[in-house]
Design an enzyme around this catalytic site. Sequence first.
Site, short mmCIF file in Angstrom:
data_model
loop_
_atom_site.label_atom_id
_atom_site.label_comp_id
_atom_site.label_asym_id
_atom_site.label_seq_id
_atom_site.Cartn_x
_atom_site.Cartn_y
_atom_site.Cartn_z
N HIS A 244 0.80 -1.24 0.00
CA HIS A 244 0.00 0.00 0.00
C HIS A 244 0.83 1.29 0.00
O HIS A 244 0.78 2.09 -0.94
CB HIS A 244 -0.91 0.03 1.24
CG HIS A 244 -1.74 -1.19 1.44
ND1 HIS A 244 -2.84 -1.46 0.68
CD2 HIS A 244 -1.63 -2.23 2.31
CE1 HIS A 244 -3.40 -2.59 1.09
NE2 HIS A 244 -2.68 -3.08 2.07
C1 BDR Z 1 -3.01 0.72 5.31
O1 BDR Z 1 -3.22 0.17 6.61
C2 BDR Z 1 -2.00 -0.23 7.17
O2 BDR Z 1 -2.11 -1.51 7.70
C3 BDR Z 1 -0.95 -0.12 6.10
O3 BDR Z 1 0.28 0.31 6.66
C4 BDR Z 1 -1.51 0.88 5.13
O4 BDR Z 1 -1.16 2.19 5.48
C5 BDR Z 1 -3.68 -0.16 4.29
O5 BDR Z 1 -5.05 -0.25 4.52
#
Ligand code: BDR
Length: 315
Positions: A244
């Site tokens: 992400h």
């Molecule tokens: C987001 O949530 C976190 O677990 C990750 O670091 C990312 O920023 C994805 O939904």
Amino acid sequence: MQRKRIIVDCDPGQDDAIALLMALGAPQRIDVLAVTCVAGNVPLRLTEWNARRVVELAGREDVPVHAGCGRPLLRSLRTAEHVHGETGLDGSGLPDPQMPLAGTHAVDAILAMLAAEPEGSVTLCPLGPLTNIALAMVKDPVTFARAKEIVLMGGAMDLGNVTPAAEFNFHVDPHAARIVFEFGLPITMMGLDVTHKVLVTDHRLDAVRAIGNRQAQAAHGMLEFYNRFDRDRERYGSDGAPLHDPCVIAWLLDASIFSGRDCHVGIETDSGSCMGRSVVDWWRSTDVPANAHVVSGVDEDAFFGLLEASLRAFP
Ligand code: BDR
Ligand code: CA
């Protein structure tokens, strides 16, 4: 090309850590002014600890790490150890940090940097819940408006990953997300629609390991853990875990590898089951003016090319 001057606000988290390495490995393109930390994937004492471990791994102890808010504005904190492990950075094999935490609270540090740098020159890169960013906006909106833009990871047009409707960062602090989207600065939103196209496949894991330096070894360990633990193959039927947060840095390095559209994004803060849902007016069903550029597509091989180039750049 002019260097982008950025503040990374994060909650490391393996994917936050990879994003930090990606930015710190490209100093000729990106100038990281500071790393500010927020509670999210794990509590604040761990996110700031992890951020210092990663900054040290990059050999960039000159970049200050500030701790910020330890909980969301209104809701109680929800963390994600089931994805990132107990430390938030399981798999990294990194030692305890030696560099000190900067003395200033993240909210004050962000405002001080925005006041000191030329107007319109600093990009905010939030990679976690938006608590620090929203508080800085509320505390001093005039100074905050000196920022150039916000490029963030959060939200989804399609399904959520923490509830059926909501993405983790927006769900954890939906009120903060709403403040940010209503503030009026240019926003680029990297939601799950694009991040779920950037998958850590076995082949890509091997390519990261083959780089061979310390930073790539740590990145490989984190990605391997994250890949195994996030259970995306079972959950989403995909070939690997979605990476992400690094999408934010990839956008700064080469926006041409992404595609998206300007639209209005509303944040749901009233409904229980949709708390933190990003309501994206992709089809322009309303005539509410756009407040964000919503990214939905990416050339994923080009993305991994950028990541590998940053990792390879470390000595
Ligand atoms: C987001 O949530 C976190 O677990 C990750 O670091 C990312 O920023 C994805 O939904
Ligand atoms: Ca994150």
